[in-house]
Every structure is written in structure tokens, then in C-alpha cells.
Write a protein that holds these residues in place. Structure first.
Motif, PDB file in Angstrom:
ATOM      1  N   VAL A 136       0.840  -1.198   0.000  1.00 53.25           N
ATOM      2  CA  VAL A 136       0.000   0.000   0.000  1.00 53.25           C
ATOM      3  C   VAL A 136       0.875   1.248   0.000  1.00 53.25           C
ATOM      4  N   GLU A 137       1.952   1.204   0.775  1.00 56.62           N
ATOM      5  CA  GLU A 137       2.897   2.323   0.802  1.00 56.62           C
ATOM      6  C   GLU A 137       3.418   2.629  -0.601  1.00 56.62           C
ATOM      7  N   ALA A 138       3.806   1.592  -1.338  1.00 54.39           N
ATOM      8  CA  ALA A 138       4.331   1.782  -2.696  1.00 54.39           C
ATOM      9  C   ALA A 138       3.259   2.327  -3.632  1.00 54.39           C
ATOM     10  N   VAL A 139       2.040   1.842  -3.492  1.00 54.67           N
ATOM     11  CA  VAL A 139       0.925   2.296  -4.332  1.00 54.67           C
ATOM     12  C   VAL A 139       0.659   3.777  -4.114  1.00 54.67           C
TER      13      VAL A 139
ATOM     14  N   ALA B 142       2.710   6.053  -2.648  1.00 60.29           N
ATOM     15  CA  ALA B 142       3.887   6.869  -2.994  1.00 60.29           C
ATOM     16  C   ALA B 142       3.939   7.110  -4.496  1.00 60.29           C
ATOM     17  N   ARG B 143       3.583   6.093  -5.292  1.00 63.94           N
ATOM     18  CA  ARG B 143       3.567   6.243  -6.747  1.00 63.94           C
ATOM     19  C   ARG B 143       2.572   7.309  -7.170  1.00 63.94           C
ATOM     20  N   SER B 144       1.507   7.475  -6.392  1.00 57.96           N
ATOM     21  CA  SER B 144       0.468   8.463  -6.724  1.00 57.96           C
ATOM     22  C   SER B 144       0.741   9.827  -6.103  1.00 57.96           C
ATOM     23  N   GLY B 145       1.901   9.993  -5.471  1.00 60.13           N
ATOM     24  CA  GLY B 145       2.297  11.308  -4.987  1.00 60.13           C
ATOM     25  C   GLY B 145       1.943  11.616  -3.544  1.00 60.13           C
ATOM     26  N   PHE B 146       1.464  10.642  -2.792  1.00 54.30           N
ATOM     27  CA  PHE B 146       1.114  10.885  -1.405  1.00 54.30           C
ATOM     28  C   PHE B 146       2.357  10.812  -0.511  1.00 54.30           C
ATOM     29  N   ASN B 147       2.335  11.594   0.567  1.00 57.40           N
ATOM     30  CA  ASN B 147       3.362  11.499   1.601  1.00 57.40           C
ATOM     31  C   ASN B 147       2.896  10.435   2.593  1.00 57.40           C
ATOM     32  N   VAL B 148       3.566   9.277   2.586  1.00 52.78           N
ATOM     33  CA  VAL B 148       3.101   8.120   3.352  1.00 52.78           C
ATOM     34  C   VAL B 148       4.092   7.783   4.457  1.00 52.78           C
ATOM     35  N   ILE B 149       3.562   7.528   5.640  1.00 51.49           N
ATOM     36  CA  ILE B 149       4.381   7.000   6.731  1.00 51.49           C
ATOM     37  C   ILE B 149       3.739   5.726   7.241  1.00 51.49           C
ATOM     38  N   VAL B 150       4.507   4.644   7.226  1.00 47.28           N
ATOM     39  CA  VAL B 150       4.054   3.394   7.825  1.00 47.28           C
ATOM     40  C   VAL B 150       4.612   3.348   9.242  1.00 47.28           C
ATOM     41  N   THR B 151       3.735   3.279  10.225  1.00 43.84           N
ATOM     42  CA  THR B 151       4.160   3.301  11.608  1.00 43.84           C
ATOM     43  C   THR B 151       3.544   2.147  12.376  1.00 43.84           C
ATOM     44  N   THR B 152       3.872   2.067  13.646  1.00 44.02           N
ATOM     45  CA  THR B 152       3.373   0.993  14.503  1.00 44.02           C
ATOM     46  C   THR B 152       2.276   1.528  15.410  1.00 44.02           C
ATOM     47  N   PRO B 153       1.455   0.661  15.985  1.00 46.13           N
ATOM     48  CA  PRO B 153       0.419   1.141  16.918  1.00 46.13           C
ATOM     49  C   PRO B 153       1.006   1.966  18.065  1.00 46.13           C
TER      50      PRO B 153
ATOM     51  N   GLY C 205     -10.540  -5.707  -0.731  1.00 45.13           N
ATOM     52  CA  GLY C 205      -9.835  -6.059  -1.958  1.00 45.13           C
ATOM     53  C   GLY C 205      -8.471  -5.401  -2.066  1.00 45.13           C
ATOM     54  N   HIS C 206      -7.902  -5.444  -3.263  1.00 43.97           N
ATOM     55  CA  HIS C 206      -6.549  -4.938  -3.505  1.00 43.97           C
ATOM     56  C   HIS C 206      -6.541  -3.419  -3.654  1.00 43.97           C
ATOM     57  N   ALA C 207      -5.377  -2.827  -3.331  1.00 41.88           N
ATOM     58  CA  ALA C 207      -5.287  -1.372  -3.254  1.00 41.88           C
ATOM     59  C   ALA C 207      -4.826  -0.708  -4.547  1.00 41.88           C
ATOM     60  N   GLU C 208      -4.257  -1.464  -5.471  1.00 43.12           N
ATOM     61  CA  GLU C 208      -3.524  -0.846  -6.578  1.00 43.12           C
ATOM     62  C   GLU C 208      -4.359   0.068  -7.471  1.00 43.12           C
ATOM     63  N   VAL C 209      -5.581  -0.307  -7.742  1.00 44.35           N
ATOM     64  CA  VAL C 209      -6.362   0.426  -8.749  1.00 44.35           C
ATOM     65  C   VAL C 209      -7.132   1.597  -8.148  1.00 44.35           C
ATOM     66  N   ASP C 210      -7.895   1.336  -7.090  1.00 43.91           N
ATOM     67  CA  ASP C 210      -8.842   2.338  -6.583  1.00 43.91           C
ATOM     68  C   ASP C 210      -8.403   3.071  -5.324  1.00 43.91           C
ATOM     69  N   PHE C 211      -7.493   2.505  -4.557  1.00 41.69           N
ATOM     70  CA  PHE C 211      -7.233   3.063  -3.230  1.00 41.69           C
ATOM     71  C   PHE C 211      -6.672   4.488  -3.253  1.00 41.69           C
ATOM     72  N   PRO C 212      -5.741   4.837  -4.160  1.00 42.23           N
ATOM     73  CA  PRO C 212      -5.273   6.220  -4.159  1.00 42.23           C
ATOM     74  C   PRO C 212      -6.397   7.246  -4.325  1.00 42.23           C
ATOM     75  N   GLU C 213      -7.375   6.940  -5.173  1.00 43.26           N
ATOM     76  CA  GLU C 213      -8.499   7.856  -5.360  1.00 43.26           C
ATOM     77  C   GLU C 213      -9.339   7.957  -4.093  1.00 43.26           C
ATOM     78  N   VAL C 214      -9.508   6.844  -3.392  1.00 41.50           N
ATOM     79  CA  VAL C 214     -10.253   6.857  -2.127  1.00 41.50           C
ATOM     80  C   VAL C 214      -9.558   7.760  -1.115  1.00 41.50           C
ATOM     81  N   VAL C 215      -8.234   7.632  -0.994  1.00 36.37           N
ATOM     82  CA  VAL C 215      -7.487   8.464  -0.044  1.00 36.37           C
ATOM     83  C   VAL C 215      -7.577   9.938  -0.423  1.00 36.37           C
ATOM     84  N   LYS C 216      -7.472  10.236  -1.708  1.00 38.75           N
ATOM     85  CA  LYS C 216      -7.566  11.625  -2.162  1.00 38.75           C
ATOM     86  C   LYS C 216      -8.913  12.235  -1.782  1.00 38.75           C
TER      87      LYS C 216
END
Length: 496
Positions: A27-30, A32-43, A132-143
């Protein structure tokens, strides 16, 4: 107990996880490819990251947030039906997220393999459940969430149809995980990956992900696949020997230390024993450094097999199933592959006669004395499977012969566990955990057979004696250990 068995993942100064589960890295790679500033962190570091980075959206990856995946459901059932640790930890995380959401006006999306568990009853603090998988639709959902748009509570992501849709990971994955195939064409009704388009990732793609992990000091590789021997194939009746051996050769050439893989099926093992042997020789497996992938045994019932998993034995069929399993297990054992066979029990039309057929299958396997574990699991109606409308399993709805099957299987499993005790302990890098595992195998596992015998005799009702067992407090853990030792010693005395 979570601090011992699931210690926090290390983070850097900014709160970024040093390693993370592979799905989160994807998801981080997906994003980042779409231009988001992503941080993967722990609980543990979530609050710090949210307050210091101007976070707008929190995404939570879940695997078993309600404790109803097959293994969790089974263990909870046979030990009284209490709440699992995964469910407890998710609820604790939910309290933190809910507080942060209210304070900072954040949006929250839940996704991952276990997100189906919220399709009918999502947490009140979640804005979107993404299935489901994040590659296709998830960046638009986050935006759209960042822009404050109101979205449907449940969103289903499209399946990526081509390799270009799936970026490789850009940060290290826990355990050296890399994905080599996605999807499975066998079409088992109970499986949540059945709808996926089957993809084999090219070797250069895989090695790119391996190098990301190795640069972080991770020398082991765990290959994510729903069937190791489907790699590089286009049909179920063939094994692409050359593609698989080239992959293993490239991994060793890159100085990978230990090669592990998640799943394999019995049918292709029988199709190409030479591939299994070559894999083992290249990977240098032995009894101390063996692999134990999950293998679907499922059922001994012709009725259940032909309805729910008809392609499991292809290019053979149900009439070959028991001999296919025995032959494939022998081939795997010769190459230091010690399978964990899983069975699915509790379909709506399943009767004691069907379970009796499964018992006969297990007895036939045990008669050949393989190195293998057998786990009869309650079948779970996972949200993306063809049986998603079935009810969740319950103790009172399981066929009564289930408990006989459970006893037979666990009795053999304990025998194999004792035999391979040192090899099992070796899998942990933590000396303290190794000592605990060794002690449990040497002392407790030797005397716990009586518990499964009681489950058999009472048709599971004895499990209710432990329904108030609480392993989430120090007192509960100490009390539980005391009970284990008390019962273990009393059972030892009775056996003398």
C-alpha cells in the motif's frame, strides 16, 4: 504476554517502522507512486506520528481483527470461546484511533485481508472499509477522504489485471516477504483469493523486492504464494520447472540465506517431484532448516470435495485424493518439506458420515507415518469467498464426529512436534522464546493429550470450562500457567 511474543517493531526518529507487514509495504508503494506522503508506523508510535506530521488520513491494515479467521476461531472454540488476542488488540487500537480522530478531525480507512470482518458491522469510528486490492482504486479513495468528501462505508477495490498496475515495495517487509504469485485458479469455494486474476511476477520484479529487504539486513526470504508450484505456469496440469529453478537459483546467487514459502498444493508435487527435489537442493534445506508450508487437505468426503473444492486434485479427481496426498507427502518429506495440512470442517450440509470419511482419510495418512501436521479447522465464510453468506461456525453446530477427528489429528501432531522440537525452536531468533518453546514441547506438550481426549469424550463441551480464561492480564497468565502445570502433573500421575 504481547511484549514477549509480539514485541513492538522498531521505528526511526520520525516514528517510521523499520520493517512492516508486506501488505502495508505494498500500500505504501501504491500511494507513494500516486504522490502521497506516506508513513508506515506501529500502533505504539501512531499518536506521535499523527501529532507531528499533520496527518489527514489514517489507514489500518487488519488480518484478523475480530478473531474469526480459521485458526483463531478453532483455538478460541476449543479453549472456551473467549476473545482472541487479535480482537483485544484491535479494540485497544480502536480506542486510540477514535480519540485521535475526534481531536484532529482525521479520516480513517480500514483495509487488508481481514477487512471483510467489518462488512456487516464496521466500527463507528471508521469512515471507509476497503475490501480487496489497493492498486487500482485506493489512491483515489485516499484523495477524496483528504478532501473531506463523504464516501460509501463499504468500498470494493478492483482487481489489478496487469503487472504494470502493481508497483514493487520500496521499504523492507517483515520476515523478508516478497510476493511471487497472486491469485489461485483452483476455484475452491471457501477461499478468499479465488476471485483474483492469477499473476506470476517476473524474476527481475521479485529480485527488486528481495534487494529492498536485503539492504535492510534481512537475509531470509519468505515467498508469498498460494501455490509454490504454480509459479510461472499457465495451466493447472503442468509445472514450470525451469521458471521455479531459475527463481531459486537467482535467490541463492543474491546470497539469500534461508528460502521459505507459504503454500503448496499436493497435485503439482506429484506432477513434478524433480522440481521439489531441485528446490530443496538449491535452498539447502535439511531437518534443522526445513520448511513447513500450508497445504490444503480439506476433507475426505466425496460429497463435500466435489461441491466445494473439485479442482483441488486436478489433473486427478476425488478418487485419487488419499493416495495423491500420501504420495505428495512422501515426495515433500524426502526434500525436507514438512507440510501443515489444513482441513475445512462444518459446511451446512456436512454430516457425521462426511466427517467419518475425513477420519478415514487422516487414519490412512497416519498409517504411512509422514512428517506432517494435520489441523481440522472450522470453515469460515470469508467475505470474498463463494460461501460468504454461510453462518460463522459454532461449537453446537459442528458435527459430533469433529471432536474425534480433532483428537486423532492432534495426537499425531503432538508426536511430530515432539520429534521436531529442536527444529521448531530454531525458527525463533530470540533465545528466550526458543527456551520457552523447547520447555513447552518437552514438558507440557508431552502431557496435554488428555485435554483433546476430554474434548472428544464430551463432544467439545469440556471447552466451556475455560470460557472465563483471561490471558490479557498478568494474573490471568499466571493463573493459566498454574492450571496447565497442575493439570499436566495430575495427568502424569494418572498415567503412571
Amino acid at each position: 504476554m504481547d511484549k514477549i511474543f509480539t514485541p513492538p517493531i522498531p521505528t526511526d526518529k520520525e516514528g517510521k517502522a523499520i520493517v512492516a507487514p508486506y501488505p502495508l509495504r505494498k500500500v505504501e508503494a501504491v500511494l507513494a507512486r500516486s504522490g502521497f506522503n506516506v508513513i508506515v508506523t506501529t500502533p505504539e508510535k501512531l499518536e506521535k506520528v499523527v501529532t507531528s506530521k499533520g496527518t489527514k488520513v489514517i489507514g489500518i491494515n487488519v488480518h484478523d481483527p475480530r478473531g474469526i479467521e480459521p485458526v483463531s476461531a478453532k483455538l478460541s472454540m476449543i479453549f472456551g470461546g473467549g476473545e482472541t488476542w487479535t480482537a483485544k488488540f484491535f479494540d485497544e487500537l480502536g480506542e486510540i484511533v477514535s480519540r485521535l480522530k475526534e481531536k484532529y478531525h482525521l479520516k480513517v480507512v480500514i483495509g487488508g485481508a481481514g477487512s471483510w470482518q467489518f462488512e456487516k458491522d464496521p466500527p463507528s469510528w471508521a469512515d471507509v472499509i476497503f475490501l480487496g486490492h489497493a492498486e487500482v482504486d485506493f489512491p483515489e479513495v485516499v484523495k477524496r477522504l483528504e478532501e473531506g468528501e463523504a464516501l460509501p462505508k463499504i468500498i470494493r477495490g478492483k482487481y489489478p489485471r496487469k503487472l504494470e498496475d502493481i508497483p514493487p515495495i520500496i521499504s523492507p517487509a517483515r520476515g523478508g516477504e516478497v510476493q511471487i504469485t497472486r491469485g489461485c485458479p483452483r476455484g475452491c469455494w471457501f477461499c478468499s483469493v479465488t476471485p483474483d486474476t492469477f499473476i506470476s511476477f517476473p524474476i527481475d520484479y521479485i529480485m527488486k523486492e528481495v534487494q529492498v529487504n536485503m539492504k535492510a539486513g534481512i537475509k531470509d526470504v519468505s515467498l508469498i504464494t498460494d501455490d509454490m508450484l504454480l509459479y510461472g505456469t499457465k495451466r493447472l496440469n503442468e509445472v514450470n520447472h525451469d521458471a521455479i529453478i531459475r527463481l531459486y537459483t537467482e535467490l541463492k546467487r543474491a546470497r539469500v540465506d534461508y528460502i521459505n514459502f507459504a503454500h503448496i498444493s499436493a497435485a503439482p508435487v506429484k506432477l513434478s517431484p524433480k522440481t521439489v527435489k531441485a528446490m530443496s537442493e538449491i535452498a539447502e534445506w535439511n531437518e534443522e532448516r526445513a520448511v513447513s508450508p500450508v497445504v490444503g487437505l480439506e476433507t475426505g468426503s466425496e460429497k463435500i470435495f466435489n461441491k466445494y473444492m473439485k479442482m483441488k486434485a486436478f489433473p486427478w479427481n476425488y478418487t485419487h485424493w488419499k493416495d495423491l496426498i500420501v504420495e505428495a507427502t512422501a515426495i515433500m518429506n524426502e526434500s525436507y518439506i514438512f507440510p501443515c495440512y489444513t482441513m475445512t470442517i462444518g459446511y451446512p450440509e456436512e454430516t457425521d458420515k462426511d466427517v467419518e470419511d475425513s477420519i478415514k482419510l487422516v487414519e490412512y495418512i497416519i498409517d504411512h507415518e509422514p512428517i506432517a501436521w494435520i489441523f481440522p479447522l472450522p470453515v469460515i465464510p470469508m467475505g470474498l469467498s463463494k460461501i460468504r453468506d454461510n453462518p460463522l461456525p459454532a461449537l453446537e453446530r459442528l458435527p459430533s464426529r469433529y471432536w474425534d477427528l480433532l483428537y486423532l489429528s492432534w495426537k499425531y501432531d503432538l508426536k511430530i512436534t515432539r520429534r521436531l522440537g529442536n527444529a521448531i525452536a530454531y525458527t525463533s531468533k530470540n533465545p528466550f522464546i526458543r527456551s520457552i518453546v523447547t520447555y513447552m514441547i518437552d514438558k507440557v506438550f508431552n502431557t496435554i493429550e488428555w485435554y483433546f481426549e476430554r474434548l472428544k469424550e464430551t463432544k467439545g463441551k469440556s471447552a466451556l470450562e475455560y470460557k472465563d480464561l483471561n490471558l490479557n492480564t498478568t494474573y490471568g497468565v499466571i493463573w493459566s500457567i498454574f492450571q496447565l502445570f497442575k493439570l499436566a502433573f495430575s495427568s502424569s500421575s494418572l498415567s503412571k
